[in-house]
Write a protein that holds these residues in place. Sequence first.
Motif, PDB file in Angstrom:
ATOM      1  N   THR A 130      25.146 -35.254  28.295  1.00  0.00           N
ATOM      2  CA  THR A 130      23.783 -34.733  28.404  1.00  0.00           C
ATOM      3  C   THR A 130      22.850 -35.832  28.907  1.00  0.00           C
ATOM      4  OG1 THR A 130      23.407 -35.231  26.073  1.00  0.00           O
ATOM      5  CG2 THR A 130      24.048 -32.970  26.610  1.00  0.00           C
ATOM      6  N   GLY A 131      21.771 -35.397  29.533  1.00  0.00           N
ATOM      7  CA  GLY A 131      20.750 -36.325  30.027  1.00  0.00           C
ATOM      8  C   GLY A 131      19.699 -36.569  28.963  1.00  0.00           C
ATOM      9  N   ILE A 132      18.510 -36.982  29.409  1.00  0.00           N
ATOM     10  CA  ILE A 132      17.448 -37.275  28.443  1.00  0.00           C
ATOM     11  C   ILE A 132      16.802 -36.003  27.902  1.00  0.00           C
ATOM     12  CG2 ILE A 132      16.958 -39.589  29.289  1.00  0.00           C
ATOM     13  CD1 ILE A 132      14.651 -38.447  30.875  1.00  0.00           C
ATOM     14  N   MET A 133      17.066 -34.898  28.521  1.00  0.00           N
ATOM     15  CA  MET A 133      16.593 -33.580  28.099  1.00  0.00           C
ATOM     16  C   MET A 133      15.085 -33.590  27.856  1.00  0.00           C
ATOM     17  SD  MET A 133      19.961 -32.535  25.923  1.00  0.00           S
ATOM     18  CE  MET A 133      20.024 -30.767  26.113  1.00  0.00           C
ATOM     19  N   LYS A 134      14.645 -33.204  26.667  1.00  0.00           N
ATOM     20  CA  LYS A 134      13.203 -33.095  26.398  1.00  0.00           C
ATOM     21  C   LYS A 134      12.583 -34.400  25.915  1.00  0.00           C
ATOM     22  CE  LYS A 134      13.195 -28.182  25.567  1.00  0.00           C
ATOM     23  NZ  LYS A 134      12.856 -27.106  24.666  1.00  0.00           N
ATOM     24  N   GLU A 135      13.354 -35.482  25.904  1.00  0.00           N
ATOM     25  CA  GLU A 135      12.821 -36.780  25.484  1.00  0.00           C
ATOM     26  C   GLU A 135      11.980 -37.432  26.563  1.00  0.00           C
ATOM     27  OE1 GLU A 135      15.954 -39.364  24.280  1.00  0.00           O
ATOM     28  OE2 GLU A 135      16.089 -38.488  22.300  1.00  0.00           O
ATOM     29  N   TRP A 136      11.973 -36.862  27.746  1.00  0.00           N
ATOM     30  CA  TRP A 136      11.263 -37.455  28.881  1.00  0.00           C
ATOM     31  C   TRP A 136       9.781 -37.569  28.573  1.00  0.00           C
ATOM     32  CZ3 TRP A 136      12.170 -40.249  32.944  1.00  0.00           C
ATOM     33  CH2 TRP A 136      11.198 -40.348  33.940  1.00  0.00           C
ATOM     34  N   LYS A 137       9.266 -38.792  28.661  1.00  0.00           N
ATOM     35  CA  LYS A 137       7.831 -39.031  28.448  1.00  0.00           C
ATOM     36  C   LYS A 137       7.363 -39.913  29.570  1.00  0.00           C
ATOM     37  CE  LYS A 137       8.215 -38.569  23.506  1.00  0.00           C
ATOM     38  NZ  LYS A 137       8.208 -39.188  22.220  1.00  0.00           N
ATOM     39  N   GLY A 138       6.695 -39.321  30.501  1.00  0.00           N
ATOM     40  CA  GLY A 138       6.210 -40.086  31.628  1.00  0.00           C
ATOM     41  C   GLY A 138       4.927 -39.468  32.153  1.00  0.00           C
ATOM     42  N   HIS A 139       4.246 -40.174  33.007  1.00  0.00           N
ATOM     43  CA  HIS A 139       3.008 -39.693  33.589  1.00  0.00           C
ATOM     44  C   HIS A 139       3.171 -39.650  35.098  1.00  0.00           C
ATOM     45  CE1 HIS A 139       0.967 -40.064  29.746  1.00  0.00           C
ATOM     46  NE2 HIS A 139       1.505 -41.267  29.610  1.00  0.00           N
ATOM     47  N   TRP A 140       2.660 -38.587  35.680  1.00  0.00           N
ATOM     48  CA  TRP A 140       2.683 -38.476  37.129  1.00  0.00           C
ATOM     49  C   TRP A 140       1.639 -39.419  37.717  1.00  0.00           C
ATOM     50  CZ3 TRP A 140       6.389 -36.130  39.664  1.00  0.00           C
ATOM     51  CH2 TRP A 140       7.132 -35.164  39.010  1.00  0.00           C
ATOM     52  N   ILE A 141       1.971 -40.011  38.795  1.00  0.00           N
ATOM     53  CA  ILE A 141       1.056 -40.935  39.447  1.00  0.00           C
ATOM     54  C   ILE A 141       0.312 -40.186  40.553  1.00  0.00           C
ATOM     55  CG2 ILE A 141       0.879 -43.019  40.842  1.00  0.00           C
ATOM     56  CD1 ILE A 141       3.367 -44.034  39.391  1.00  0.00           C
TER      57      ILE A 141
END
Length: 118
Positions: free
Chosen positions: A107-118
């Motif tokens: 599995t990937g990072i799934m819903k743990e992704w926390k980032g901001h669009w630039i």
Amino acid sequence: MFRFLFFISSLFLQDLRTEHLDSPLGIDVEAPRFTWKVKGGEQTHFQIWVSTDSLKWSYTSGKKQEGFPLFAYDGPQLKPRTKYYWKVQVWTKEGLTAVSSAAQFETGIMKEWKGHWI
């Protein structure tokens, strides 16, 4: 004189895939789909096992009659960044059964992704 008839099963399971990929890394779906091909018989039932340990299976789908050869995982929620193993057992209308060797996916990072669009 006695004659003995030996029957050797020619039922094989092959092309085990997760999300239509062979041993994928980083899948981000909550209910991955498993597919397989049966050679040597017409499948009537199947059962899927999934676990993080290829020798100790923690989830089983139970014996199912519908949905093959495509099954969407319906077990406990999968953990992010985790390697899983799965295998399938099938039964045929001729009464034969076969169990695949273990396939794997990660599995990937799934819903743990926390980032901001630039």
